[in-house]
Design a protein around this motif. Structure first.
Motif, short mmCIF file in Angstrom:
data_model
loop_
_atom_site.label_atom_id
_atom_site.label_comp_id
_atom_site.label_asym_id
_atom_site.label_seq_id
_atom_site.Cartn_x
_atom_site.Cartn_y
_atom_site.Cartn_z
N UNK A 171 166.65 60.13 76.30
CA UNK A 171 166.01 58.82 76.16
C UNK A 171 165.39 58.64 74.78
N UNK A 172 164.95 59.74 74.18
CA UNK A 172 164.40 59.66 72.83
C UNK A 172 165.49 59.25 71.84
N UNK A 173 166.68 59.82 71.99
CA UNK A 173 167.79 59.45 71.12
C UNK A 173 168.24 58.02 71.34
N UNK A 182 169.94 65.52 70.51
CA UNK A 182 169.38 66.58 69.68
C UNK A 182 168.88 67.70 70.57
N UNK A 183 169.04 68.92 70.12
CA UNK A 183 168.58 70.07 70.89
C UNK A 183 167.08 69.98 71.14
N UNK A 184 166.66 70.33 72.35
CA UNK A 184 165.25 70.33 72.75
C UNK A 184 164.65 68.92 72.76
N UNK A 185 165.48 67.90 72.95
CA UNK A 185 164.98 66.53 72.94
C UNK A 185 165.61 65.77 74.09
N UNK A 186 164.81 64.98 74.82
CA UNK A 186 165.31 64.18 75.92
C UNK A 186 166.25 63.10 75.38
N UNK A 207 173.11 56.73 58.75
CA UNK A 207 172.13 57.26 57.80
C UNK A 207 170.81 57.57 58.47
N UNK A 208 170.38 56.70 59.39
CA UNK A 208 169.08 56.89 60.03
C UNK A 208 169.11 57.91 61.17
N UNK A 209 170.24 58.03 61.85
CA UNK A 209 170.25 58.87 63.05
C UNK A 209 170.82 60.27 62.85
N UNK A 210 171.73 60.45 61.91
CA UNK A 210 172.30 61.78 61.73
C UNK A 210 171.42 62.61 60.81
#
Length: 409
Positions: free
Chosen positions: A363-365, A357-361, A390-393
């Motif tokens: 490791x968070x994903x 995701x933009x502006x996100x490390x 469903x949960x991630x997109x």
């Protein structure tokens, strides 16, 4: 003065330009005083109401398309999470106190997203620059110049809008063809003996950033073995779909004769050097040996596969990562590593659209993916794949396409 001492609500109301806040359903959440003044509306006529109930297109003028263009811009912001600047638009605005009376207005809008903690668009900032007085100025030499300026600006705005419309139509046609081509080239899901697998492909929102992702399942020679791979081509549309098909086919062939996944990726990397459009392509491949209960893996610049153990522990297979396929100027042997699994474990391969995701490390994903896999580890592969997507997109769709493959071991 710190942030806690600033009354941002008062600042919003005092802004010198027209600014409104819209929900994802295009309902006015708020509007500042200048917006209400210039638009000729009272607060109760705007806030809490659907945008196009407050400002509909003029039903008496088929050329009044400003509101339709505005809706398209707002939908792009919601879908992509990015700012959209519109060309100068002509709007017919109905008099709030005299229904049926319309005034020709010229506004130049900018629409910008406000993201929530989860990265989703929670509000849209709708800023409008009012240029009607400039366009409609009258009287003397200045009026003549204004009329010339009006004609020039309006003509250029319509030309730009028409060009944008044609480009979007062309992109949409290319998208449809590219998606059909990709669907024809990607393998269909199948039963792997008594092992079950699920595959998913989700195209990006909009006409760009589609058809670069791929997956593959290959029966390997010698014993009860399976090759599972994913890859990502930089680019979009028909070109990306064509390159994707070449790389997938090449890796499929190399995997059948290679001693291991590192050798398969080494061959693929050398091939990628002579394929136009394969620059910076990534791939990850795993060789699953069901007799030995081992997974041997290698990655060329790709996010690590995930092994979900029956107890819910998620192991990212990240001990054999090399640069993207064509990155080394003089390709050498790639690295590989191995791990073991027990019956009931699940192997998951995916592309970066699932986790980045933009502006996100990153490791968070990865942590978000691990949490979802742990929660749904008992589900069958088909249900597990759907739950993860469903949960991630993002609910409005991602700005990059996503491939996902789930194999129950």
């Amino acid at each position: 003065m710190n942030d806690s001492a600033i009354d941002y609500a008062a600042v919003f109301q005092a802004l010198p330009g027209m600014v409104a806040l819209l929900t994802p359903d295009l309902v006015y959440a708020d509007a500042n005083e200048e917006f209400l003044r210039v638009a000729g509306r009272r607060r109760e006529q705007v806030v809490g109401r659907f945008l196009f109930d407050v400002f509909p297109d003029n039903p008496n003028d088929s050329g009044a398309t400003g509101m339709r263009h505005l809706e398209a811009s707002l939908q792009r912001v919601l879908a992509t999470g990015e700012r959209d600047t519109m060309a100068l638009q002509r709007y017919d605005v109905e008099d709030a106190d005299r229904p049926g009376e319309w005034e020709e207005r010229y506004w130049s809008p900018v629409n910008a997203p406000v993201h929530g903690p989860d990265g989703k668009v929670v509000l849209v900032v709708h800023r409008v620059e009012e240029v009607t007085e400039l366009i409609r100025a009258r009287g003397g030499p200045s009026g003549s110049r204004a009329r010339v300026l009006e004609a020039e600006l309006y003509t250029r705005a319509r030309e730009l809008q028409d060009l944008n419309d044609r480009l979007r139509q062309a992109h949409a046609r290319e998208r449809e063809v590219a998606l059909a081509l990709q669907e024809a080239m990607l393998p269909a899901p199948r039963q792997l003996g008594h092992h079950r697998a699920a595959v998913r492909y989700r195209p990006a929102v909009g006409a760009l950033n589609v058809c670069g992702d791929w997956y593959d399942l290959v029966d390997l020679v010698g014993g009860h073995r399976l090759g599972v791979s994913v890859g990502d081509v930089v680019g979009h549309g028909l070109e990306a779909a064509g390159v994707m098909g070449q790389l997938r086919s090449a890796l499929s062939a190399a995997s059948r004769v290679a001693a291991g996944p590192a050798e398969a990726l080494d061959v693929l990397g050398r091939y990628a050097h002579v394929v136009d459009g394969a620059e910076s392509a990534t791939a990850a491949t795993t060789f699953v040996d069901f007799d030995q209960r081992t997974i041997t893996y290698s990655s060329a610049g790709h996010p690590p596969p995930a092994l979900v153990h029956p107890d819910g522990r998620v192991e990212f297979l990240d001990r054999a990562t090399d640069p993207p396929l064509d990155a080394p100027p003089d390709p050498g042997p790639r690295v590989q590593a191995a791990t073991t699994f027990t019956d009931g474990a699940t192997l998951v391969l995916y592309t970066d659209g699932l986790i980045e995701r933009r502006h996100e490390d990153i490791d968070t994903g990865l942590a978000r993916l691990a949490g979802s896999l742990t929660r749904h580890r008992a589900a069958e592969p088909e249900r597990l794949a759907d739950a993860v997507l469903l949960e991630l997109l993002p609910s409005g769709g991602a700005t990059d396409d996503t491939a996902l493959i789930v194999v129950r071991l």
